[in-house]
Design an enzyme around this catalytic site. Sequence first.
Site, PDB file in Angstrom:
ATOM      1  CD  GLU A 153      -4.440  -0.517   8.782  1.00 54.67           C
ATOM      2  OE1 GLU A 153      -3.798  -1.593   8.728  1.00 54.67           O
ATOM      3  OE2 GLU A 153      -4.975   0.010   7.793  1.00 54.67           O
ATOM      4  CD  GLU A 201      -3.350   0.710   1.504  1.00 57.85           C
ATOM      5  OE1 GLU A 201      -3.568  -0.289   2.161  1.00 57.85           O
ATOM      6  OE2 GLU A 201      -4.259   1.436   1.045  1.00 57.85           O
TER       7      GLU A 201
HETATM    8  C1  BGC Z   1      -5.106   2.820   4.442  1.00 51.01           C
HETATM    9  C2  BGC Z   1      -5.559   3.885   5.375  1.00 51.01           C
HETATM   10  C3  BGC Z   1      -6.399   4.803   4.575  1.00 51.01           C
HETATM   11  C4  BGC Z   1      -7.583   3.988   4.190  1.00 51.01           C
HETATM   12  C5  BGC Z   1      -8.742   4.675   3.610  1.00 51.01           C
HETATM   13  C6  BGC Z   1      -6.307   2.044   4.036  1.00 51.01           C
HETATM   14  O1  BGC Z   1      -6.043   0.965   3.293  1.00 51.01           O
HETATM   15  O2  BGC Z   1      -4.107   2.046   4.964  1.00 51.01           O
HETATM   16  O3  BGC Z   1      -4.729   4.318   6.287  1.00 51.01           O
HETATM   17  O4  BGC Z   1      -6.668   6.017   5.121  1.00 51.01           O
HETATM   18  O5  BGC Z   1      -7.233   2.868   3.442  1.00 51.01           O
HETATM   19  O6  BGC Z   1      -9.701   4.290   4.377  1.00 51.01           O
END
Ligand code: BGC
Length: 928
Positions: free
Chosen positions: A780, A511
């Site tokens: 997270e 990501e």
């Molecule tokens: C990310 C987040 C991001 C989100 C959107 C995720 O996959 O890791 O931190 O803000 O997607 O909701």
Amino acid sequence: MKHTFLALVGICPWLACLPMWSIADTTVTTASSTAPSSCHAERLRCEHLVEPLGIDTLQPRLSWIIAGSSETPRGITQSSYRILVASTPGILAHDQGDLWDSGQVASSETTEISYSGKALDSRQTCFWKVCLTDSLGKTRGWSTPAQWEMGLLHPEDWSAGWITGPTPANPTQKNEPLPLLRTEFSVSNQPITKARLYVTALGLYEMELNGQRVGDHLFAPDWTDYSKRSRYQVYDVTRLVKSGANALGAILGDGWYSGHIGNGGFQAWGKIPALLAQLEVTHADGEVERIVTDSQWKTHPSFIVSADNMLGETDDARLEIAGWSEPVLDDSEWSAVTMPLVAPRPLDAQVAPPVTETQELAPKSMQEPVPGHYVFDFGQNMVGFARIKVAASAGTKITLRHAEMLKADGTLYTANLRGASSIDNYICKGDGIETWQPHFTFHGFRYVEMTGLPQPPNLDAIRGIVIGTDIPHTGDFSCSNPEINQLQSNIQWGMRGNYLSVPTDCPQRDERMGWMGDAEVFVRTASYNGDIDAFFTKWLVDVDDAQRPDGWFTTVAPMPPGGNRTYGDSGAPAWGDSGVICPWTIYLMYGDKRILQQHLPAMTRWVEWCRANSTGLIRDKNRGHDYGDWLSQGENTPKELIGTAYFAYSTSLVSQSYAAVGDQASAEKYAQLFEQIKQAFNQRYVQPDGHIQGDTQADYAIALRFGLLPEELRPKAAQYLEENVKAHHDHLTTGFVGVSYLLPALSSQAKIDTAYHLLLQRTFPSWLFSVVHGATTVWERWDGWTPEKGFQDPGMNSFNHYSLGSCGEWMFDTVAGIDVDPTHPGFSRFLIHPQPGPGLSQAKATFDSVHGKITVEWTHQDGALSLHAIVPVNTSAVVYLPTMDISSVEEGGQPLSAHPEIKSLTESGQDIKCLVGSGDYHFTCPLP
Ligand code: BGC
């Protein structure tokens, strides 16, 4: 030293700043003009950076701090300054500013002073210094000189062309080694006075000149939307170039341009990386020799067999070509480079600090959970890669796998990396001890598994190399609770790794994007911990580049071309609002007005787009990937409500931004719009008794922080919020969005005890839950791992995601109490407002503001509060003391009344509030 001058300074403070010629008959030099207890300018910066090369703004801004000494009396300010900018060090040494002499300016300003001299041209070096007079009329003469250098301001300054290695048969396969590129050139025998390498790439580059690595940048040239602009770097290579034969070389990597990026993106901008480089060698006689990338360059496969940010790197040392970037190589076997057709694009100088190695960690331990698989634990989740030192026969393949966590059996937990396999391989050349690290990949890891060595390694075989944008460290927080101190460390480590060219969500899985919502919730915390002005100066351009023509901000920036499907369409509340909240925060924390001037058009377009996508000012349309209070726990805050609240908040910030840049009419227009949205919000979501639709913690936190409630309902909302927290037994329910406003909302409504109970909560969900379970970075998810369930869904379970660490700002501004005064952005005047609460007996923070280092420390013992505060020279602070009895307050062991320099601002019936100038203060008062 001639004492005549000191005497003169006492009488006539401005004299010390006169040009040399005007005081020639005194026969003193300014260097000798030190007066006891005088202040002097230090830490000279241009465009937020120290001695930058490659400035391409025509009116660079100059800043300094004022350093005093232990003898400097309290309340000292700068009364005037004079800046000289010269075209040579010699002219400057004669106290002349042939480019700009600001003259004596009666002002206390020390930051963001725009150069206003002769027009500057490409490549020009500007030497500058500043002399200030303090409020006692003293001066210490000129500062130590500093310099900056202009970049290439005009497209025609570039005579280089884009080059690439050979075009692979199937570029999408990426199964051919990365290319080396090189050229040889001869430099005339005239003495060399200066040599600069201007370079950028579509992809990543590392340059070498005569066998030496150029600079220490990693992952250059920075991640941008390459279809809109590229950033170039300027290196001082004067010492690497020599008369006679030279060679310049480059290795090109794919990086974000043509490698894998988040959420399945691949070759988002192009298929083959390309290089643009221009070396300029200036001789004493003024002659300039220019060596540029062109068809004469040659290429050869490198020893880097493959490299990708997500997948890892494989290097075969047997393929190394000795002397490949030196003029000794027989390159007759090398082939001609390709010159691709690259559409012209803006080339902008790098404005942020580079990504570099910032630390090296030794492993704490090594285990062998499976025979031959050696797992090193660095004791810290980090971002970077491993450097290994091994001895093995030629062809031995050493494999390094990376992980943030271990499974119960001691082997690596890699499921949460998803498609980012994060495996590095090194194939030994077998000539004794070999030291190796990858070039074009990075990983998020605490553990590294090493396999392939014929003998068991020892702890010296590996080091963890920490990388990230080299942001100056500015903040520290500590307190009497070691778990909170670990939380602070986790927040800082999260920032270090995730501020990597752009502010990313996470560094480990496939990501690693510039997620706007994450950046927005964390920006204020980050701005205490590091000087992020330059970093956001760069990224906010990426944000504007990504903005769609009709005004909606995207969810990630840089946004890959055609990326909407992959990254979600946009206009998402909170994520899109990052384009307003971030510039505003940078302005507040650093006083950087230009960032508002630059981004106000985009900020305004966003607010207007929100208006156009509302019905009756309720944000009921086009909320894109409507993430809401992302990852909240058991409470769902209505998404339309969040959208409307953020629409109101952004409108209010746009109004305040216009006011800050002096456009009162626009400020008024958006202030009115804010009032109208607020009205709509109350009508739609707020009951007469103050209950808000949804009745969630995030509801009340957001409504209170965004100023959406009528005055009379604020205490009610705070009460419901507190009741909600208590009903959850002092646990939070907020996700990314609500969490950053939760503690400030409570403390601003005198619910400080409840806020402390939340901060110090150790059971799930809470900030300390992960700390209790050994986290060294912020997770997270509140439940990334629990003793009962083990790991959360690996589909989304990063252990290094700074967003939920947004409580950091509250630790600085409320627990320790170093807070911005919104009427004086940039901490020229600030608030010292510590709010001790249950569970902590001591707290301390330091914040190295753009005016110098602020320190606040309090201890709470036997019903008394001791407060130690250091207020930098040329600043002032409003100090809040939690008592209503002014006669009970002492400073330095004496009642306040004995301190004429401390001005009481207290109105009857209030806590004590006083205004202090610079200095070192020790207050005591009873604590209720
Ligand atoms: C990310 C987040 C991001 C989100 C959107 C995720 O996959 O890791 O931190 O803000 O997607 O909701």
